[in-house]
Write an enzyme that holds these catalytic residues in place. Structure first.
Site, short mmCIF file in Angstrom:
data_model
loop_
_atom_site.label_atom_id
_atom_site.label_comp_id
_atom_site.label_asym_id
_atom_site.label_seq_id
_atom_site.Cartn_x
_atom_site.Cartn_y
_atom_site.Cartn_z
N ASP A 1 0.83 -1.21 0.00
CA ASP A 1 0.00 0.00 0.00
C ASP A 1 0.86 1.26 0.00
OD1 ASP A 1 1.02 0.22 2.57
OD2 ASP A 1 -0.82 -0.45 3.56
N SER A 2 0.32 2.35 0.53
CA SER A 2 1.03 3.64 0.47
C SER A 2 2.35 3.64 1.24
CB SER A 2 0.16 4.77 1.03
OG SER A 2 -0.09 4.55 2.41
N SER A 3 2.53 2.68 2.14
CA SER A 3 3.80 2.64 2.88
C SER A 3 4.96 2.33 1.93
CB SER A 3 3.73 1.61 4.01
OG SER A 3 3.38 0.34 3.50
N VAL A 4 4.65 1.74 0.78
CA VAL A 4 5.71 1.35 -0.17
C VAL A 4 5.41 1.69 -1.64
CG1 VAL A 4 6.71 -0.45 1.31
CG2 VAL A 4 4.80 -1.04 -0.19
#
Ligand SMILES: *[C@@H]1O[C@H](CO)[C@@H](O)[C@H](O)[C@H]1NC(C)=O
Ligand SMILES: *[C@@H]1O[C@H](CO)[C@@H](O)[C@H](O)[C@H]1NC(C)=O
Length: 268
Positions: free
Chosen positions: A29-32
């Protein structure tokens, strides 16, 4: 960052095994996410300042960060490119992706219903893109070289926060179907089939990311503030994160059995 600490263990394992890592392959997701959402129809984008202000050239690439995301640093630590390019970014082609590729999409989760919320890339579709990538890699390098990359690459996954925060606790549908414990178990079954699919496709070094202390995300602390509770973390959400991470650890133990040659750990 939990990612770095737990990752150091994987790095050490690989280093001790004398393993060469030809590529870093990212799901999540947005973490990566390295910018895949720029290329799909969603409102969830970060291709504008102040995002990217500390990235190379100060470019807002679509990473949800002022600079690089954890997987970019991990790539660099293996002596590869100091960032992992997004699969949908047309500035890169299969020659670039041979040493690292990111299929992640901000806003997604294990649950299909989570990616539906903001019309982002569901996990199953990230896997479809990965299959397409394998085919392109084989066409580009030949079976032997491509298969070596596929089996020796490090696979990093990072998702789950949105399943709870954007989906379960925000919308009523999943909450009416599952208790929070049942929902965690549901997500773990999806994680299990995802990992088994990756294994079936040739992945052997997988790092399964757990949940961060999601009750301490800025949004949650702001919510506490709004309801007159200072800026404290949401401890219920943090407890859910810890419970879910314990379930993921159990999954890692189960999945290792009978899968020799698989290096597998869980981070965060
Ligand atoms: C990828 O792009 C580079 C230039 O950016 C080019 O030199 C190379 O031939 C391309 N490779 C393929 C397989 O298209
Ligand atoms: C998610 O959607 C895909 C595509 O429709 C489907 O193949 C898959 O079974 C769904 N996953 C779950 C857990 O329902």
């Amino acid at each position: 960052m939990g990612h770095f600490i737990a990752f150091a263990l994987l790095f050490l394992q690989l280093y001790t095994a004398g393993a060469k890592v030809p590529a870093v392959i990212v799901f999540g997701d947005s973490s990566v996410d390295a910018g895949n959402n720029n290329h799909i129809q969603t409102v969830l984008k970060s291709n504008f300042r102040p995002y990217g202000r500390d990235f190379f050239g100060g470019k807002a690439t679509g990473r949800f960060s002022n600079g690089r995301v954890p997987t970019d640093f991990i790539s660099e630590s293996f002596g590869l490119r100091p960032y992992v390019p997004a699969y949908l970014d047309t500035a890169y082609n299969i020659s670039d992706f041979a040493s690292g590729v990111c299929f992640a999409s901000a806003g997604t989760g294990y649950d299909n219903a989570t990616s539906d919320v903001l019309s982002v890339i569901p996990l199953w579709k990230e896997v479809e893109y990965y299959k397409e990538y394998q085919k392109k890699l084989r066409d580009h390098l030949g079976d032997q070289k491509a298969n070596a990359i596929i089996s020796q690459a490090v696979y990093l996954t990072s998702m789950g926060t949105n399943d709870f925060l954007e989906n379960y606790y925000t919308l009523s549908n999943r909450r009416s179907q599952y208790t929070i414990t049942q929902y965690q178990d549901y997500l773990v079954t999806i994680a299990e089939s995802f990992i088994k699919t990756l294994y079936g496709l040739g992945a052997r070094k997988v790092s399964l990311g757990g949940l961060p202390p999601m009750g301490c995300l800025p949004l949650e602390r702001t919510t506490s503030f709004m309801i007159g509770q200072g800026d404290k973390c949401n401890s219920d959400y943090n407890n859910v994160a810890m419970a879910f991470n314990r379930k993921l650890s159990g999954l890692v133990k189960r999945i290792r059995v009978g899968r020799s040659g698989m290096l597998f750990n869980r981070t965060v």
